[in-house]
Structure formats: structure tokens, C-alpha cells
Scaffold this motif. Structure first.
Motif, mmCIF file in Angstrom:
data_model
loop_
_atom_site.group_PDB
_atom_site.id
_atom_site.type_symbol
_atom_site.label_atom_id
_atom_site.label_comp_id
_atom_site.label_asym_id
_atom_site.label_seq_id
_atom_site.Cartn_x
_atom_site.Cartn_y
_atom_site.Cartn_z
ATOM 1 N N SER A 163 0.837 -1.203 0.000
ATOM 2 C CA SER A 163 0.000 0.000 0.000
ATOM 3 C C SER A 163 0.874 1.256 0.000
ATOM 4 O O SER A 163 0.551 2.252 -0.644
ATOM 5 N N PHE A 164 2.036 1.176 0.689
ATOM 6 C CA PHE A 164 2.950 2.312 0.683
ATOM 7 C C PHE A 164 3.460 2.563 -0.727
ATOM 8 O O PHE A 164 3.499 3.699 -1.205
ATOM 9 N N GLY A 165 3.854 1.460 -1.400
ATOM 10 C CA GLY A 165 4.376 1.564 -2.756
ATOM 11 C C GLY A 165 3.398 2.261 -3.682
ATOM 12 O O GLY A 165 3.769 3.147 -4.448
ATOM 13 N N LYS A 166 2.114 1.862 -3.567
ATOM 14 C CA LYS A 166 1.084 2.475 -4.416
ATOM 15 C C LYS A 166 0.953 3.967 -4.128
ATOM 16 O O LYS A 166 0.890 4.795 -5.033
ATOM 17 N N ASP A 167 0.909 4.289 -2.807
ATOM 18 C CA ASP A 167 0.715 5.682 -2.397
ATOM 19 C C ASP A 167 1.820 6.586 -2.917
ATOM 20 O O ASP A 167 1.563 7.656 -3.451
ATOM 21 N N LYS B 239 1.829 12.249 -9.743
ATOM 22 C CA LYS B 239 0.987 13.453 -9.766
ATOM 23 C C LYS B 239 1.716 14.686 -9.281
ATOM 24 O O LYS B 239 1.224 15.804 -9.408
ATOM 25 N N GLY B 240 2.883 14.473 -8.683
ATOM 26 C CA GLY B 240 3.620 15.605 -8.139
ATOM 27 C C GLY B 240 2.926 16.238 -6.949
ATOM 28 O O GLY B 240 2.972 17.448 -6.766
ATOM 29 N N THR B 241 2.263 15.410 -6.156
ATOM 30 C CA THR B 241 1.558 15.951 -4.991
ATOM 31 C C THR B 241 2.162 15.401 -3.708
ATOM 32 O O THR B 241 2.885 14.408 -3.721
ATOM 33 N N ALA B 242 1.809 16.066 -2.631
ATOM 34 C CA ALA B 242 2.257 15.600 -1.325
ATOM 35 C C ALA B 242 1.436 14.374 -0.920
ATOM 36 O O ALA B 242 0.325 14.179 -1.410
ATOM 37 N N PHE B 243 2.019 13.551 -0.085
ATOM 38 C CA PHE B 243 1.213 12.443 0.418
ATOM 39 C C PHE B 243 1.618 12.147 1.850
ATOM 40 O O PHE B 243 2.727 12.482 2.277
ATOM 41 N N ASN B 244 0.668 11.599 2.596
ATOM 42 C CA ASN B 244 1.064 11.067 3.893
ATOM 43 C C ASN B 244 0.253 9.825 4.216
ATOM 44 O O ASN B 244 -0.830 9.610 3.681
ATOM 45 N N GLY B 245 0.843 8.996 5.059
ATOM 46 C CA GLY B 245 0.188 7.740 5.402
ATOM 47 C C GLY B 245 0.819 7.142 6.646
ATOM 48 O O GLY B 245 1.855 7.623 7.125
ATOM 49 N N GLN B 246 0.151 6.120 7.156
ATOM 50 C CA GLN B 246 0.654 5.483 8.375
ATOM 51 C C GLN B 246 1.154 4.079 8.042
ATOM 52 O O GLN B 246 0.414 3.270 7.498
ATOM 53 N N TYR B 247 2.398 3.836 8.397
ATOM 54 C CA TYR B 247 3.012 2.537 8.115
ATOM 55 C C TYR B 247 3.913 2.148 9.276
ATOM 56 O O TYR B 247 4.326 2.999 10.069
ATOM 57 N N LEU C 249 7.565 -0.180 14.251
ATOM 58 C CA LEU C 249 6.791 0.806 15.019
ATOM 59 C C LEU C 249 5.951 1.640 14.048
ATOM 60 O O LEU C 249 6.384 1.945 12.932
ATOM 61 N N TRP C 250 4.772 2.002 14.517
ATOM 62 C CA TRP C 250 3.888 2.807 13.672
ATOM 63 C C TRP C 250 4.439 4.217 13.508
ATOM 64 O O TRP C 250 4.824 4.847 14.485
ATOM 65 N N HIS C 251 4.471 4.699 12.248
ATOM 66 C CA HIS C 251 4.916 6.061 11.959
ATOM 67 C C HIS C 251 3.936 6.692 10.987
ATOM 68 O O HIS C 251 3.244 6.001 10.247
ATOM 69 N N ILE C 252 3.944 8.004 11.012
ATOM 70 C CA ILE C 252 3.210 8.723 9.979
ATOM 71 C C ILE C 252 4.263 9.376 9.090
ATOM 72 O O ILE C 252 5.203 9.991 9.584
ATOM 73 N N ILE C 253 4.169 9.130 7.794
ATOM 74 C CA ILE C 253 5.180 9.686 6.885
ATOM 75 C C ILE C 253 4.523 10.745 5.998
ATOM 76 O O ILE C 253 3.397 10.563 5.525
ATOM 77 N N THR C 254 5.211 11.867 5.864
ATOM 78 C CA THR C 254 4.724 12.943 5.002
ATOM 79 C C THR C 254 5.824 13.261 4.000
ATOM 80 O O THR C 254 6.970 13.472 4.388
ATOM 81 N N VAL C 255 5.494 13.243 2.724
ATOM 82 C CA VAL C 255 6.478 13.588 1.698
ATOM 83 C C VAL C 255 5.906 14.753 0.884
ATOM 84 O O VAL C 255 4.771 14.682 0.418
#
Lengths: 133, 550
Positions: B222-226, B233-241, B252-258
Motif C-alpha cells: 500500500s505504501f508503494g502504491k501511495d 501526480k507531483g503531490t504531497a502524500f502522507n500515510g501510516q506505516y 513501530l507505527w509512523h506517519i510519513i509525510t512527503v
């Protein structure tokens, strides 16, 4: 006041009165038997007898009766100074061993199951008669 | 000393500058032209030596207040001691100014020239400040001076930048979050210490391999897809992995923002990313969820309990009703029945002469019917008493019990020419009367449901199977169809008409209940017209003596 009553039968079953009455008549002692419907009436009857010599020689108690049942009546009789020495025979339809044991422990001298044949009835009345001979 | 102006002493050009500035400050502080020249000459002498023999010499011109007196001061300092090479210059300078002082501090050296000011009183702090401002804003005295100044400014700026970068680096390294910065080709130009410590390596590029090394296998797809979507798209994304911590091996659970950084033409130039540990929050969430679930389970438990309680109340009521029924059966039902028996007997005996044969038959049938009813009442009473009983157990020798039963059933056994074979039976913990009732019923049934032309053969055997004692009563009678295996234990269940086989249909229900009261079970098996087997299974804990196998 002289009293002819020698046996007090306490039973709410009128039919049983009639059956017993038949046996007592054959033995010609019907005049010596008093029938009452329940324990309350039995105690009333006994209280009204003034002379101890006039008290019955035997009390026959049915178990299942309204107002005051057989075992309760038995307890009251055994707690009363005047009546406690009168022999009590329990007669009942119940063949329960528990019931029998309880009544004997309360002071009944015998526990008889109500008769299902003529002979059994006769034997029972013969037993009653031994107390007034 | 209040510093007014500095001059770096690198070459001959600087010497000219030093001389000019010394002259200027002396002029501003009100020295006469002769004194101005003397002081400037003295300074030039020392400065020449510094340029020649020193390394990073600096001239500082300033004014010092001591009480009401004020002094002009010129300090030339350097990191290398050049004083031994300028003793001549020093003694010359000494003649030109009030005082000269040489201080050595380790390898550092400073030579200070001093001249008392003439009009100390008029030289206010503000005035001294204005001298400093003059030198800051004075037009360059030469092209060289101009370049020199620019260089100085650039150097200061570079130092500030370096300082600022150090600050930021320190800040990003100490922040409890992971940071990285990558160019558009995914090459990582910066990652902070926290990230390197957590990952256990310094990532070089944002490749699939890098992510795969640190992201939980279950989260990776799911991270790979995100991230692929965000890059496309050249957009920001964030997710929990879940990210793998190298030091513990735990995910450990993290929230990543790129986030993409764009230039003024809206073209992405870099990507920066932050990864924040949210495992504590997740844990709290999970705990809250667990608590909620626990609460729900508790509620469910509570509900079950109250339902159970309700059932117990109902059961108690039903038990009470059964008790009432037992009482009714023992007395009220038996009472009219007794009269029926009695009057029939009286009729038969007293009125014998008045009845013809048919009348006698009817009376006999009446007695039989009353007898069946008595049996029914007595069985029902027995069954209802079993419902509420808690049996007191004692050691019971089954061999004795079966032998007694056979004695009781002697007449019918002889009548049917039956054989009863008894195996080696155990001593059980049980209720003697009830066990006797159980096996009486089973053996009576075996005798009762026999084939007309075949003498019954009944076997009573016992064995230990698994953790149980198995007691079998087997006959060679008419048996029953498979479909009735369960049904025959039901209350009032009869497989035959009363004419074929008399009975109340309660016997096997009583058997089942007795076995259950002994914590066991009962099963029936049969091949019609061949045999029927009733198997009583009791837990081995009921065994008192170990069973001796034959």
C-alpha cells in the motif's frame, strides 16, 4: 358428663368417613367414633371435654387437610399436657417414606397407608379397635 | 578599550591603510598634526614588522577611558610572536608615543601604543560612537580597500551561514523525527541523525530496496502504491506505516509525510520527507479499543449473567412446579385412584352374586386400567423427583446390584426361559437405589422386548474405554430402527402399542436422568430383530476399584 367417644377420626375426606363408618358399624362401635373435618375442629373438640377420663383413647389423623394439616395437629397435640398421652395413628394416601419418618419422629405410634382393598380396610379398623378394648 | 576600527595587516597596501586610519582617528580625537604624524609613524613601524614576520596580524584602533582621563590606543596583535624581530621598531616607536606595552599570552602577542588625549572632557561616549560610524561608512580610500571590505563582508556572511546551517543541522538532528531530502531522481542529499539511527544506515536513494528494508512487509504494497501515485501526480502524500527500528528489530507505527518543493516556475526541484513515530498514540488507540472491547465483553458477560440468572429463576420456578406436581401426583392423583381400587374390590367381594361374567370382566378391566394409571403416576413421580435431586454418592458394587435385580426379576426370567450373563463389573461411586433403578429398567426392557420364539439372552458387561467406564446391557430381542436411537429416551416416547408391550414410556427417560445425575451419558444401538445394546458411559473418576479385565 359421661362421653362414649373413644376414637377421634380427623379427616376432611367425607368418602373416607363413610367407608370407615361402614367398618365401625359392622363392628358395632359406630357410637364410639367421632369424625371431624380438620385439625382445628379436632383441637376444639378436645378442649371442650372437661373430664380427662372422657378424652378419646385414640386419635386417627389424616395428613392432607385444610387449615391445620395432620403433622401440625400432631405437633400441637404432643405439646399439650392434657392430650400428649393420647395415642395418634396417622393414616394417609401418601406412601412417602419421608412423611412416615417425620410423623413417627413427631410422636405418632403408627403410620398407615389408606386401604385399597376390603381386607386392608378391615385390618386397619381391627388395629383401631385394640385401643378401645 | 572601545574599539573604533580594525585593519588587517596582510601586505604593503594594508600598511598604507593603517597609516591613513591612524592619522584620521588622531585628527578626530584632536591631536596636533605633529602628534598625529608621530603616532601614525609609530604604528606604521610596528605594523611593518607584523606584516613581515607575523601571520594574521590585525591593527585595532580605539579609545580607553580611565577615570576622567582618556587615551588613544593602537593594538597590533597576532597569533605568532613577531616581537623579537621588531625590538628596533619598538624602541623607535617608544620615542614617538607616551607608552608602549607588549603582552604575550601563549603564542599570542599584542603590542599596544598609548597616547593621552588632550581634551578628555569634551570627548563624550556619543562622540566616540560617531568615530566608529565614520569608519564604517567612510568611502573606500582605494580600490584595494574596496575589495578588501567586500571580502570581509562576504567572509562574515559565510560564517553566519555556516553558523546558521550548523544550528539547523543540530536542530534536525535532535528533533525526535526522521527527515530527509531528495532530488527529483530520488538521490538523498540529506537525512538527519534520527533517521540514520532508526534505520541503522544512511540511505543513499529513495529506491524500492530502501523502503523495503524499513517498511513492514504487510504495509509495503500500500505504501508503494501511495508513493508512486504522489510522484506521478507531483503531490504531497502522507500515510501510516510500520517502520523497522534497527536497534530493536521492532516495527513501530509512523506517519510519513512527503512534500514536493517547487521553484517559481512550479517545477518540482526536490522532495522532502518527515517520518514521525506515532506508536505511542497507536498503543493508546489500541488500549482504548481494547478497553472498549473489554467493556463490551463485560457488558455481554453481565447480560449473559443476568440471562443465566433469569434462567436459574425460571428453572427454580419450574423445579418448584415440578415439586408441586410431585406432591399432587403423590397425593391428589393417588387419592381418587385408591378409591377406585377400593370400590372395585368392594364390588367384587360384596356384590359378587349380583354380577354376571361380563360385569366381572369389566371390573377386572377397570382394575387393570387403574393399575396402569398407578404405574404411570408412580413413574412420573419418580421422574419428577429425579429432576431436582442431588444424589449422595457412595461406593456401590455393581455385581451386587445386578445380582439383586436378577433375584427380583426371577419370576419373569424363568417364565421367559431367559439367560443373564454377567461380566466382571466394577465398584462405582454412585447412588445405590438409583443405580438399581437404572439397571432394573434396562434389564426389564431387555426381557420385555424379546422375540416371541427365542429365549432372551442378556449380557451385562463393563470395560474401560478412554477415560470412561462403559457398562453395556445387550439383548437378542426385537431391537429398534436406527431412527429411534435418540427418540426412545424422550418422555412418554413409545415405539409400540400398549397391547404389544405395556408401559408408560417413562422408563428410559428415568434411565437417562439417572445416568446424567452420575455425570455420564447413555446411548442405544440396535439392529432390528437381532439385538439392542444400551451403553452407559460414566467418567472413570466414578470408579472405586480398577476394573479387572477378564
Amino acid at each position: 358428663m359421661s362421653n362414649d367417644i373413644r376414637i377421634l377420626v380427623v379427616d376432611d375426606d367425607k368418602e373416607d368417613h363413610l367407608i370407615l363408618q361402614e367398618y365401625f358399624s359392622e363392628s358395632r362401635i359406630e357410637k364410639n367414633v367421632k369424625f371431624v373435618d380438620n385439625g382445628v375442629k379436632a383441637l376444639e373438640y378436645l378442649e371442650n371435654i372437661t373430664g380427662d377420663e372422657d378424652l378419646p383413647k385414640l386419635i386417627v389423623l389424616d395428613l392432607n387437610m385444610p387449615l391445620l394439616n395432620g403433622s401440625q395437629t400432631l405437633l400441637q397435640l404432643k405439646q399439650n399436657m392434657r392430650f400428649k398421652n393420647i395415642p395418634v395413628i396417622i393414616y394417609s394416601t401418601s406412601e412417602s417414606e419421608n412423611e412416615k419418618r417425620k410423623c413417627l419422629s413427631f410422636g405418632a405410634i403408627d403410620y398407615m397407608v389408606k386401604p385399597v382393598t376390603m381386607e386392608e380396610g378391615q385390618r386397619m379398623v381391627d388395629k383401631f379397635k385394640t385401643f378401645i378394648a | 578599550m572601545k574599539e573604533i576600527v580594525q585593519v588587517k595587516l596582510d601586505n604593503e597596501m594594508d600598511l598604507i591603510l593603517a597609516h591613513k586610519r591612524a592619522m584620521k582617528l588622531c585628527e578626530m580625537t584632536g591631536f596636533s598634526l605633529i602628534v598625529q604624524t608621530s603616532i601614525a609613524t609609530a604604528i606604521s613601524e610596528i605594523a611593518r614588522c607584523a606584516i613581515e614576520y607575523g601571520k594574521e596580524a590585525v591593527l585595532v584602533l580605539g579609545i580607553e577611558s580611565m577615570g576622567v582621563k582618556k587615551f588613544f590606543k593602537a593594538m597590533i596583535r597576532d597569533k605568532t610572536d613577531f616581537s623579537l624581530r621588531c625590538t628596533e621598531a619598538c624602541s623607535f616607536a617608544k620615542r614617538l608615543v607616551d607608552d608602549i606595552e607588549i603582552i604575550r599570552n601563549g603564542k599570542e602577542i599584542s603590542i599596544t601604543l598609548q597616547q593621552q588625549l588632550n581634551f578628555s572632557g569634551t570627548l563624550t561616549e556619543g562622540k566616540i560612537e560617531s568615530f566608529a560610524n565614520y569608519f564604517k561608512t567612510e568611502p573606500p580610500v582605494s580600490a584595494y580597500d574596496e575589495i578588501r571590505r567586500k571580502n570581509l563582508q562576504l567572509q562574515e556572511l559565510a560564517e553566519k551561514l555556516k553558523e546558521s546551517e550548523n544550528d539547523y543541522r543540530f536542530l534536525t538532528d535532535t528533533l525526535p523525527l526522521m527527515m530527509f531530502s531528495a532530488n527529483t531522481r530520488g538521490i538523498i542529499s540529506y537525512s538527519n541523525k534520527w533517521l540514520q539511527d532508526f534505520f541503522g544506515f544512511v540511505p543513499k536513494e529513495l529506491s524500492q530496496a530502501t523502503w523495503q528494508a524499513v517498511i513492514h512487509p504487510q504495509d509495503f504494497s500500500s505504501f508503494g502504491k501511495d508513493i508512486a501515485y504522489a510522484v506521478a501526480k507531483g503531490t504531497a502524500f502522507n500515510g501510516q506505516y510500520r517502520f523497522r527500528q534497527k536497534s530493536t528489530g521492532n516495527y513501530l507505527w509512523h506517519i510519513i509525510t512527503v512534500i514536493p518543493l517547487k521553484n517559481e516556475k512550479e517545477i518540482i526541484t526536490r522532495w522532502i520527507g518527515f517520518i514521525v513515530d506515532i506508536s505511542a498514540q497507536k498503543q493508546v488507540d489500541q488500549t482504548l479499543k481494547d478497553n472498549r472491547e473489554l467493556k463490551e465483553i463485560q457488558q455481554q458477560l453481565f447480560q449473559n449473567q443476568s440471562e443465566l440468572q433469569q434462567k436459574v429463576i425460571e428453572l427454580n420456578r419450574s423445579n418448584y412446579e415440578l415439586e408441586q406436581f410431585a406432591h399432587l401426583a403423590s397425593h391428589d392423583l393417588q387419592e381418587p385412584l385408591r378409591k377406585l381400587f377400593f370400590y372395585t374390590d368392594v364390588l367384587k367381594k360384596k356384590y359378587n352374586a349380583n354380577l354376571d361374567t361380563s360385569g366381572h370382566n369389566m371390573l377386572n378391566n377397570m382394575t387393570l386400567a387403574a393399575g396402569r394409571m398407578k404405574e404411570l403416576i408412580s413413574d412420573l413421580l419418580s421422574y419428577s423427583q429425579l429432576q431436582q435431586q442431588k444424589l449422595k454418592f457412595e461406593p456401590v458394587d455393581l455385581n451386587d446390584i445386578i445380582n439383586e435385580i436378577i433375584k427380583d426379576l426371577d419370576i419373569i426370567i424363568k417364565e421367559k426361559k431367559a439367560t443373564v450373563n454377567i461380566g466382571n463389573l466394577p465398584v462405582l461411586n454412585g447412588h445405590p437405589l438409583r443405580l438399581r433403578q437404572l439397571f432394573t429398567n434396562l434389564i426389564s426392557n431387555a426381557l420385555k422386548y424379546s422375540k416371541q420364539d427365542t429365549p432372551p439372552v442378556i449380557e451385562v458387561t463393563a470395560s474401560i474405554e478412554n477415560e470412561n467406564i462403559l457398562i453395556r446391557v445387550k439383548d437378542n430381542g426385537i431391537g429398534f430402527e436406527e431412527q429411534y436411537r435418540e427418540k426412545i429416551f424422550g418422555l412418554f416416547e413409545r415405539l409400540h402399542t400398549r397391547d404389544q408391550f405395556p408401559g408408560t414410556g417413562i422408563g428410559l427417560s428415568i434411565c437417562k436422568r439417572i445416568v446424567e445425575l452420575h455425570n455420564g451419558s447413555i446411548e442405544a444401538d440396535s439392529v432390528p430383530n437381532e439385538y439392542a445394546i444400551f451403553s452407559v458411559t460414566l467418567p472413570v473418576t466414578n470408579a472405586v476399584d480398577a476394573l479387572i479385565e477378564e
